[in-house]
Design a protein around this motif. Structure first.
Motif, short mmCIF file in Angstrom:
data_model
loop_
_atom_site.label_atom_id
_atom_site.label_comp_id
_atom_site.label_asym_id
_atom_site.label_seq_id
_atom_site.Cartn_x
_atom_site.Cartn_y
_atom_site.Cartn_z
N CYS A 1 7.46 13.56 -72.93
CA CYS A 1 7.31 14.97 -73.34
C CYS A 1 7.52 15.97 -72.21
O CYS A 1 7.64 17.16 -72.46
CB CYS A 1 5.95 15.20 -73.97
SG CYS A 1 4.58 15.16 -72.80
N LYS B 1 5.35 16.73 -69.77
CA LYS B 1 4.11 17.32 -69.28
C LYS B 1 3.88 16.90 -67.83
O LYS B 1 4.11 15.76 -67.45
CB LYS B 1 2.95 16.86 -70.15
CG LYS B 1 1.62 17.46 -69.78
CD LYS B 1 0.55 16.97 -70.75
CE LYS B 1 -0.81 17.47 -70.32
NZ LYS B 1 -1.84 16.96 -71.22
N CYS C 1 1.76 10.63 -70.20
CA CYS C 1 0.61 11.52 -70.17
C CYS C 1 -0.48 11.21 -71.19
O CYS C 1 -1.59 11.69 -71.05
CB CYS C 1 1.07 12.97 -70.33
SG CYS C 1 1.70 13.35 -71.98
#
Length: 75
Positions: free
Chosen positions: A19, A21, A42
C-alpha cells in the motif's frame, strides 16, 4: 508510469510494498524474506494481499529500487 509505481520512491523512506504506507522505525508490522529480498509490510491485510500474489508488488519494488539507483547516479 503510474503513481503506484513510485510508492516509497520520492521520500526515500521504507514503505509497505503493498500500500505504500511509511514503515520507518516501528511503524512496520512485518518484514518478509521473499526470494532473498526483505519486503516491508504494514499490516496483516497487506501480508495476506502480498502472499496471495507477490508478483506485481515485487515488480513495483524492483522499479522503485531502479529509480533510486538512477537518482543516486544523477547526484
Amino acid at each position: 508510469m503510474s503513481i503506484e509505481d513510485t510508492i516509497g520512491y520520492q521520500n526515500d523512506v521504507p514503505a509497505c510494498v503493498v500500500c505504500g504506507k511509511n514503515v520507518q522505525g516501528d511503524r512496520g508490522f512485518a518484514k518478509i524474506n521473499h526470494g532473498g529480498i526483505m519486503v516491508n509490510l504494514c499490516c496483516p491485510h497487506c501480508i495476506e494481499t502480498f502472499q496471495q500474489d507477490p508478483g506485481p508488488h515485487m515488480a513495483r519494488l524492483a522499479k522503485i529500487e531502479n529509480y533510486r539507483a538512477l537518482k543516486q547516479m544523477v547526484k
